[in-house]
Design a protein around this motif. Structure first.
Motif, PDB file in Angstrom:
ATOM      1  N   THR A  20       2.943  66.701-126.331  1.00 58.06           N
ATOM      2  CA  THR A  20       3.250  66.767-127.750  1.00 58.06           C
ATOM      3  C   THR A  20       2.280  65.831-128.470  1.00 58.06           C
ATOM      4  O   THR A  20       1.361  65.307-127.859  1.00 58.06           O
ATOM      5  N   ASP A  21       2.533  65.586-129.727  1.00 60.02           N
ATOM      6  CA  ASP A  21       1.702  64.615-130.439  1.00 60.02           C
ATOM      7  C   ASP A  21       2.134  63.183-130.124  1.00 60.02           C
ATOM      8  O   ASP A  21       1.519  62.233-130.588  1.00 60.02           O
ATOM      9  N   GLU A  22       3.178  63.020-129.280  1.00 59.51           N
ATOM     10  CA  GLU A  22       3.668  61.689-128.914  1.00 59.51           C
ATOM     11  C   GLU A  22       3.458  61.318-127.451  1.00 59.51           C
ATOM     12  O   GLU A  22       3.373  60.141-127.127  1.00 59.51           O
ATOM     13  N   GLN A  39      -3.569  75.949-130.987  1.00 64.07           N
ATOM     14  CA  GLN A  39      -4.279  74.670-131.040  1.00 64.07           C
ATOM     15  C   GLN A  39      -3.318  73.528-130.663  1.00 64.07           C
ATOM     16  O   GLN A  39      -2.288  73.356-131.303  1.00 64.07           O
ATOM     17  N   PRO A  41      -1.941  69.567-130.100  1.00 66.42           N
ATOM     18  CA  PRO A  41      -2.043  68.351-130.905  1.00 66.42           C
ATOM     19  C   PRO A  41      -3.170  67.448-130.398  1.00 66.42           C
ATOM     20  O   PRO A  41      -3.639  67.580-129.261  1.00 66.42           O
ATOM     21  N   HIS A  42      -3.546  66.497-131.246  1.00 68.50           N
ATOM     22  CA  HIS A  42      -4.658  65.595-130.937  1.00 68.50           C
ATOM     23  C   HIS A  42      -4.467  64.879-129.601  1.00 68.50           C
ATOM     24  O   HIS A  42      -5.429  64.715-128.845  1.00 68.50           O
TER      25      HIS A  42
END
Length: 159
Positions: A20-22, A39, A41-42
């Motif tokens: 996830t993004d976390e 796409q 997450p970063h």
């Protein structure tokens, strides 16, 4: 929170990164055909970059938050795996001793095999007491490759 996925190609075959993004939830070897995922997450992209750096010999420590479900015992074993230095190995018995329970050698081995964060939580650095490469969810050939890669990289800087 729903997991995002990214498949990357590596010298030991495709890896599937999920997160996830976390946090990163898993890094696993896959034989599944390439899929078009949305796409990611970063953080998932950052994990992929760090894995590419590892395979290029430019990274020895991963810096991504991770989370995998498990009992307190499993969490203790997985945490201890992250303390095995790059390019070094320990035995399952040594790992059991490090967590303060030398009689738990089989449970340590089972827990090692349930690690969902290949390479990042370096379960490939655990070997048999007699020095043999035993068990690896990704196959013993991958374990051998990863250990040789890490040992070669240690000596590259010495020349």
């Amino acid at each position: 929170m729903e997991l995002a996925h990214l498949r990357i190609d590596t010298p030991v075959g495709p890896l599937l990164i999920s997160g996830t993004d976390e946090y990163i939830a898993s890094v696993s070897f896959t034989e599944e055909p390439e899929t078009d995922f949305p796409q990611p997450p970063h953080l998932v992209l950052d994990c992929a970059q760090q894995l590419h750096e590892y395979f290029a010999g430019d990274r020895k420590v991963f810096e991504v938050p991770t989370r995998q479900p498990g009992t307190d015992f499993q969490q203790t074993v997985w945490e201890q795996l992250t303390h095995i230095p790059f390019g070094q190995t320990i035995s399952y018995l040594q790992l059991a001793r490090r967590i303060g329970n030398p009689k738990s050698i089989r449970a340590v081995g089972t827990t090692n095999g349930k690690n969902q964060l290949a390479i990042i939580v370096p379960c490939h650095r655990v070997i048999g007491s007699n020095g043999t490469l035993v068990g690896y969810a990704g196959g013993v050939w991958r374990k051998r490759w990863l250990l040789e890669h890490e040992r070669l990289d240690l000596f590259t800087g010495l020349m």
